[in-house]
Design an enzyme around this catalytic site. Sequence first.
Site, PDB file in Angstrom:
ATOM      1  N   GLN A 181       4.030   3.755 -23.728  1.00 52.98           N
ATOM      2  CA  GLN A 181       4.457   4.201 -22.408  1.00 52.98           C
ATOM      3  C   GLN A 181       3.420   3.891 -21.327  1.00 52.98           C
ATOM      4  O   GLN A 181       3.605   4.257 -20.174  1.00 52.98           O
ATOM      5  CB  GLN A 181       4.825   5.691 -22.410  1.00 52.98           C
ATOM      6  CG  GLN A 181       3.671   6.651 -22.577  1.00 52.98           C
ATOM      7  CD  GLN A 181       4.149   8.094 -22.689  1.00 52.98           C
ATOM      8  OE1 GLN A 181       4.702   8.504 -23.708  1.00 52.98           O
ATOM      9  NE2 GLN A 181       3.956   8.873 -21.636  1.00 52.98           N
ATOM     10  N   HIS A 231      -0.463  22.479 -20.268  1.00 51.66           N
ATOM     11  CA  HIS A 231       0.070  22.447 -21.634  1.00 51.66           C
ATOM     12  C   HIS A 231       0.093  23.855 -22.227  1.00 51.66           C
ATOM     13  O   HIS A 231       1.032  24.233 -22.927  1.00 51.66           O
ATOM     14  CB  HIS A 231      -0.796  21.557 -22.541  1.00 51.66           C
ATOM     15  CG  HIS A 231      -0.832  20.118 -22.146  1.00 51.66           C
ATOM     16  ND1 HIS A 231      -1.932  19.545 -21.563  1.00 51.66           N
ATOM     17  CD2 HIS A 231       0.098  19.139 -22.252  1.00 51.66           C
ATOM     18  CE1 HIS A 231      -1.693  18.260 -21.339  1.00 51.66           C
ATOM     19  NE2 HIS A 231      -0.466  17.986 -21.741  1.00 51.66           N
TER      20      HIS A 231
HETATM   21  O1  PAF Z   1       4.479  14.036 -20.648  1.00 53.61           O
HETATM   22  C1  PAF Z   1       3.828  13.555 -21.600  1.00 53.61           C
HETATM   23  O2  PAF Z   1       2.709  13.961 -21.907  1.00 53.61           O
HETATM   24  C2  PAF Z   1       4.412  12.386 -22.390  1.00 53.61           C
HETATM   25  O3  PAF Z   1       5.173  11.564 -21.584  1.00 53.61           O
HETATM   26  C3  PAF Z   1       5.224  12.846 -23.618  1.00 53.61           C
HETATM   27  C4  PAF Z   1       6.437  13.635 -23.208  1.00 53.61           C
HETATM   28  C5  PAF Z   1       4.336  13.670 -24.547  1.00 53.61           C
HETATM   29  C6  PAF Z   1       5.715  11.618 -24.417  1.00 53.61           C
HETATM   30  O4  PAF Z   1       4.653  10.852 -24.893  1.00 53.61           O
END
Ligand code: PAF
Length: 261
Positions: free
Chosen positions: A61, A37
Amino acid sequence: MIPVFREIQEWSSLRDGAFNGKTVGFVPTMGGLHEGHCSLIRRSLAENDVTVASIFLNRNQFNSAADFESYPANFEQDLALLQDLGIDAVFAPHYETMYPDNFTYVVKETSESKPMEGAERPGHFDGVLTVVLKLLNVLGPDRAYFGEKDYQQLRLVKGMVRAFFLSVEIVACETVRANDGLALSSRNRRLSHHARALSSKFPQILNTAADPEEAIRELEKAGFDVEYVEDKDGRRYGAIRLEGVRLIDNFTLRSLRKVGG
Ligand code: PAF
C-alpha cells in the site's frame, strides 16, 4: 504474555479452542502504535469478548519506497503497549503468509478510490483493500475498528464489505488529537520540533476556512506544501507535506455541523 501468531493455522486453533463461541473484535495496524490505535483497541475490548490486533507493515500500500522504509514501527514497543492494554492475541504475519500469490490478486475499487489519496498515491487503495480483505478472511472477526482520520479508507472498507457481502461490522472511531489539535499519526514522530509546532495550523485552517480555495491559500501562507483540500459529501479532506512528512486530516463541514446543532 499475549499470544503472537504468525501463521493462519495458529489463529484457527485459537478460534476453535480458547476463543470458541466468543465474539471477536479486530484492530488492524501497521505498527508504530500511538494513542489513536489505543482508543480503537479500548473500544474493541469494551464491545467484544476477545480482541485481536494485527501488526503488518503492508508494503503493497506504499507507492513510495522511501515512505515504506521510513515508516516508524518498533515491534517490541508495540507488543508491550498491546500487552498493557490487555489484548488477547496479536497476528503478525510474514509477507509470504499474507501474499502467497505475491500480490497478483488485487481488490480494485474504481470510483471513490480515485480522487484525493487515490490521486496522490496511485495504487495505495488497491494495497489497502486487498490486505484488509485478506485479514478479515483470515481472522473472521465480528467487528473491525477503523479510525476516522483515514476517512476515505474507512468509506472504501465499508463499501468493500457491502460489495463482497462480508459478515463483519465496520466500526468507525473518532480521530484522536493532540492537545493542539493535530490528529495523531505514526508519521508525526518524523516531524522536527519546529515542524511539529507549526503542524497544529493544519487542522485549524482546514477546519475554519470558508472554502477549499481559502484553505489552500492559508495553508500555503503558513508554509505547508498542499497536496489537496476538497469538500465532498459534507466533509472537508486535506493532505499536506511539511519537511517531507505527509499529513492528512478531515472534518465535518462546519455549515453542516451548525445545521445539526
Ligand atoms: O490504516 C492503516 O493502518 C492501514 O491502512 C491498515 C488498515 C492497517 C491496512 O494495512
